[in-house]
Design an enzyme around this catalytic site. Structure first.
Site, PDB file in Angstrom:
ATOM      1  N   HIS A 106       0.269  -0.954   0.087  1.00 25.28           N
ATOM      2  CA  HIS A 106       0.071   0.040   0.008  1.00 25.28           C
ATOM      3  C   HIS A 106       1.075   1.461  -0.232  1.00 25.28           C
ATOM      4  O   HIS A 106       1.900   1.408   0.441  1.00 25.28           O
ATOM      5  CB  HIS A 106      -1.266   0.228   1.112  1.00 25.28           C
ATOM      6  CG  HIS A 106      -1.990   1.022   0.883  1.00 25.28           C
ATOM      7  ND1 HIS A 106      -1.722   2.522   1.453  1.00 25.28           N
ATOM      8  CD2 HIS A 106      -3.334   0.747   0.434  1.00 25.28           C
ATOM      9  CE1 HIS A 106      -3.272   2.523   1.171  1.00 25.28           C
ATOM     10  NE2 HIS A 106      -3.912   1.512   1.020  1.00 25.28           N
ATOM     11  N   ASP A 165      -7.859  -5.682   0.504  1.00 26.45           N
ATOM     12  CA  ASP A 165      -8.044  -6.625  -0.845  1.00 26.45           C
ATOM     13  C   ASP A 165      -7.778  -7.928  -0.850  1.00 26.45           C
ATOM     14  O   ASP A 165      -8.624  -8.395  -1.098  1.00 26.45           O
ATOM     15  CB  ASP A 165      -7.593  -5.942  -2.010  1.00 26.45           C
ATOM     16  CG  ASP A 165      -8.391  -4.525  -2.743  1.00 26.45           C
ATOM     17  OD1 ASP A 165      -9.967  -4.357  -2.218  1.00 26.45           O
ATOM     18  OD2 ASP A 165      -7.707  -3.559  -2.739  1.00 26.45           O
TER      19      ASP A 165
HETATM   20  N1  ACO Z   1       4.434  -7.733  -4.390  1.00 26.70           N
HETATM   21  C1  ACO Z   1       5.218  -7.448  -4.607  1.00 26.70           C
HETATM   22  N2  ACO Z   1       6.098  -6.742  -4.610  1.00 26.70           N
HETATM   23  C2  ACO Z   1       5.462  -5.112  -4.525  1.00 26.70           C
HETATM   24  C3  ACO Z   1       4.124  -5.259  -4.024  1.00 26.70           C
HETATM   25  C4  ACO Z   1       3.194  -6.541  -4.527  1.00 26.70           C
HETATM   26  N3  ACO Z   1       2.204  -6.061  -4.236  1.00 26.70           N
HETATM   27  N4  ACO Z   1       3.660  -4.365  -3.731  1.00 26.70           N
HETATM   28  C5  ACO Z   1       5.003  -3.419  -3.721  1.00 26.70           C
HETATM   29  N5  ACO Z   1       5.755  -4.257  -4.144  1.00 26.70           N
HETATM   30  C6  ACO Z   1       7.667  -3.715  -4.547  1.00 26.70           C
HETATM   31  C7  ACO Z   1       7.750  -2.567  -5.645  1.00 26.70           C
HETATM   32  O1  ACO Z   1       7.950  -3.469  -6.237  1.00 26.70           O
HETATM   33  C8  ACO Z   1       9.301  -2.457  -5.096  1.00 26.70           C
HETATM   34  O2  ACO Z   1      10.118  -2.542  -4.939  1.00 26.70           O
HETATM   35  P1  ACO Z   1      11.726  -2.501  -5.521  1.00 26.70           P
HETATM   36  O3  ACO Z   1      12.177  -1.471  -3.805  1.00 26.70           O
HETATM   37  O4  ACO Z   1      12.660  -3.737  -5.357  1.00 26.70           O
HETATM   38  O5  ACO Z   1      11.210  -1.559  -6.974  1.00 26.70           O
HETATM   39  C9  ACO Z   1       8.081  -1.792  -3.891  1.00 26.70           C
HETATM   40  O6  ACO Z   1       7.788  -3.048  -2.938  1.00 26.70           O
HETATM   41  C10 ACO Z   1       7.683  -0.529  -2.982  1.00 26.70           C
HETATM   42  O7  ACO Z   1       6.415  -0.547  -3.877  1.00 26.70           O
HETATM   43  P2  ACO Z   1       6.094   0.377  -4.706  1.00 26.70           P
HETATM   44  O8  ACO Z   1       5.588   0.071  -5.874  1.00 26.70           O
HETATM   45  O9  ACO Z   1       6.579   1.635  -4.535  1.00 26.70           O
HETATM   46  O10 ACO Z   1       4.746   0.791  -4.251  1.00 26.70           O
HETATM   47  P3  ACO Z   1       3.533   2.364  -4.871  1.00 26.70           P
HETATM   48  O11 ACO Z   1       3.263   2.664  -2.844  1.00 26.70           O
HETATM   49  O12 ACO Z   1       3.868   2.447  -6.092  1.00 26.70           O
HETATM   50  O13 ACO Z   1       2.287   1.329  -4.934  1.00 26.70           O
HETATM   51  C11 ACO Z   1       0.002  -0.938  -4.967  1.00 26.70           C
HETATM   52  C12 ACO Z   1       1.918   0.216  -4.254  1.00 26.70           C
HETATM   53  C13 ACO Z   1      -0.388  -0.289  -5.778  1.00 26.70           C
HETATM   54  C14 ACO Z   1      -0.881  -0.544  -3.235  1.00 26.70           C
HETATM   55  C15 ACO Z   1       1.685  -1.829  -4.980  1.00 26.70           C
HETATM   56  O14 ACO Z   1       1.620  -2.230  -3.659  1.00 26.70           O
HETATM   57  C16 ACO Z   1       0.504  -2.798  -5.428  1.00 26.70           C
HETATM   58  O15 ACO Z   1       0.530  -3.096  -6.743  1.00 26.70           O
HETATM   59  N6  ACO Z   1      -0.108  -4.007  -4.730  1.00 26.70           N
HETATM   60  C17 ACO Z   1      -0.215  -4.790  -5.556  1.00 26.70           C
HETATM   61  C18 ACO Z   1      -2.145  -4.357  -6.108  1.00 26.70           C
HETATM   62  C19 ACO Z   1      -3.016  -4.146  -5.224  1.00 26.70           C
HETATM   63  O16 ACO Z   1      -3.238  -4.766  -3.908  1.00 26.70           O
HETATM   64  N7  ACO Z   1      -3.745  -3.039  -4.711  1.00 26.70           N
HETATM   65  C20 ACO Z   1      -4.489  -2.277  -4.235  1.00 26.70           C
HETATM   66  C21 ACO Z   1      -4.090  -1.864  -2.976  1.00 26.70           C
HETATM   67  S1  ACO Z   1      -5.345  -1.068  -2.049  1.00 26.70           S
HETATM   68  C22 ACO Z   1      -6.439  -0.452  -2.805  1.00 26.70           C
HETATM   69  O17 ACO Z   1      -6.497   0.442  -3.948  1.00 26.70           O
HETATM   70  C23 ACO Z   1      -8.247  -0.676  -1.708  1.00 26.70           C
END
Ligand code: ACO
Length: 407
Positions: free
Chosen positions: A279, A336
């Site tokens: 998140h 979720d």
């Molecule tokens: N699985 C694997 N790796 C992940 C995940 C994940 N679910 N989420 C983040 N990471 C990793 C990224 O690849 C990144 O790695 P790095 O530092 O090696 O590049 C690091 O964790 C930081 O993540 P960001 O992408 O910078 O996080 P951001 O804040 O941009 O994205 C998001 C947040 C979109 C929720 C992301 O965590 C994600 O895609 N999660 C899966 C989708 C999801 O569950 N969405 C629902 C969110 S809650 C909602 O909207 C109700």
């Protein structure tokens, strides 16, 4: 830091990809402390609101800032009842969508279409007009959602019943048939009410920011809410609840072990994410996920359902939380991760999951729209950019173009 005068004073602007560090507005609706895992609606802890409030009471709290009195609850309940049914000609629209249409496509289209029918509610000059418009949207989004499902399975649309509470009425329109009334158990209705309360607002997420962006042009409430539905649909946002169940199904069907799936997620070249994890704001447990996890356990227990996906979700969570990849990045289950398990147990089809999120989020969108609408000094949202395209160049006549778009 207030940087609103930065450009005028220095000629510089700030650049913040994905707005990770940018406060886009001041808001008095919802508070989140992502490091501590705290979420409050108008100052009330989400745990308490979830325990004590109906979805409609939470909606009134978010939109008007205080818990409603009995008289205020009754009045709003009456408005919801009076505005639950769709205008009769609107029912015809559903037959023009192909059966393969995604319910989120239908929902956003139909909220836009509602503007053609709810004309008196588009112009909001008084608090009374706003209350009716808010009630109409909160009530009708549920009717539209159920109708989009009924039309997708080629069944007769079911009319709302003014005597039923919000969640019960939705379940009635989803699952009753003209010849057979569906009566949910209190556990099912209670679980749905809880899910809606937990989704009701979450400050400046992608869809709410979209609603505010559209509202800032003085677009009406319905147009702004329809835009919110579109933003919510993406799998990185509200679409994640559908994506989580699809991920669990894929793991089951292909017989992938939890260990192997986690390894795939960690392998950046595979382009696989653990859906329902991570998140932007929470770098600790999402408090909604903790409540939903308990509720999923309780509901499945009560319904005597043994869903292997719940077991799989638990195993994935345990594996992730004991893995450095996830702990170092502070990735925890979000709202979720377990919500789909509850929705599935209730009988909601998977492609309706994000629609359920949209129904729940409507009060938050309306509250945020109201904040902009009520602010006499509100400005249109208009971010800047850093231009990275070509420098000035002479126009090339057709006969002289030797390099095409893809060459
Ligand atoms: N699985 C694997 N790796 C992940 C995940 C994940 N679910 N989420 C983040 N990471 C990793 C990224 O690849 C990144 O790695 P790095 O530092 O090696 O590049 C690091 O964790 C930081 O993540 P960001 O992408 O910078 O996080 P951001 O804040 O941009 O994205 C998001 C947040 C979109 C929720 C992301 O965590 C994600 O895609 N999660 C899966 C989708 C999801 O569950 N969405 C629902 C969110 S809650 C909602 O909207 C109700």
């Amino acid at each position: 830091m207030d940087i609103s005068k930065l450009r005028a004073q220095t000629g510089y602007i700030t650049l913040d990809d994905g707005y990770g560090n940018t406060g886009s507005c001041e808001s008095a609706i919802t508070f989140i402390d992502g490091d501590k895992g705290i979420l409050r609606y108008r100052g009330y802890a989400i745990e308490e609101v979830a325990q004590h409030s109906s979805f409609i009471e939470a909606a009134q709290l978010l939109i008007w800032g205080e818990l409603p009195t009995k008289a205020e609850r009754d009045r709003f309940g009456q408005l919801l009842g009076e505005n639950a049914a769709l205008p009769e000609p609107m029912r015809r629209h559903f037959s023009s969508f192909p059966p393969s249409a995604h319910p989120m496509a239908i929902l956003s289209a139909m909220i836009n279409a509602l503007q053609a029918y709810d004309l008196p509610h588009l112009k909001i000059d008084t608090p009374e007009q706003f209350e009716v418009a808010a009630a109409s949207l909160i009530s009708k989004v549920r009717t539209l959602a159920a109708a989009s499902y009924k039309s997708s399975i080629d069944e007769a649309l079911v009319y709302p019943r003014p005597d039923l509470k919000y969640a019960e009425n939705f379940l009635h329109m989803m699952f009753s048939k003209p010849y057979q009334e569906y009566v949910p158990t209190p556990e099912v209705a209670g679980a749905l009410n809880l899910l809606l309360v937990l989704h009701a607002d979450h400050e400046q997420n992608c869809s709410t920011s979209t609603v505010r962006m559209v509202a800032s042009s003085q677009a009406n409430l319905y147009a702004s809410a329809a835009a919110g539905v579109c933003a919510l649909w993406g799998p990185l946002h509200g679409g994640a609840n559908q994506a989580v169940i699809e991920m669990l199904e894929q793991i089951e069907e292909q017989g992938i072990s939890v260990k192997d799936y986690v390894a795939r997620v960690k392998d950046k070249t595979a382009g696989v994410k653990l859906m329902g994890f991570g998140h932007r704001v929470y770098r600790n447990f999402d408090p909604r996920a903790s409540i939903i996890k308990k509720a999923a356990d309780a509901l499945l227990d009560k319904m005597h359902i043994q869903d292997p996906k719940l077991e799989l979700a638990r195993e994935l969570e345990a594996a992730a939380l004991s893995d450095d990849y996830f702990t170092e990045r502070k990735l925890y289950p979000n709202v979720d991760f377990y919500s789909g398990i509850i929705l599935k147990a209730i009988g909601i089809p998977i492609d309706m999951f994000t629609v359920m999120f949209a129904i729940g989020r409507m009060p938050g969108w309306i509250a945020n729209w109201k904040e902009i609408h009520d602010n006499p000094t509100a400005r249109i949202y208009r971010p800047r950019q850093i231009y990275t395209g070509p420098t000035p160049r002479p126009f090339v006549e057709r006969r002289d173009r030797h390099h095409g778009i893809r060459s």
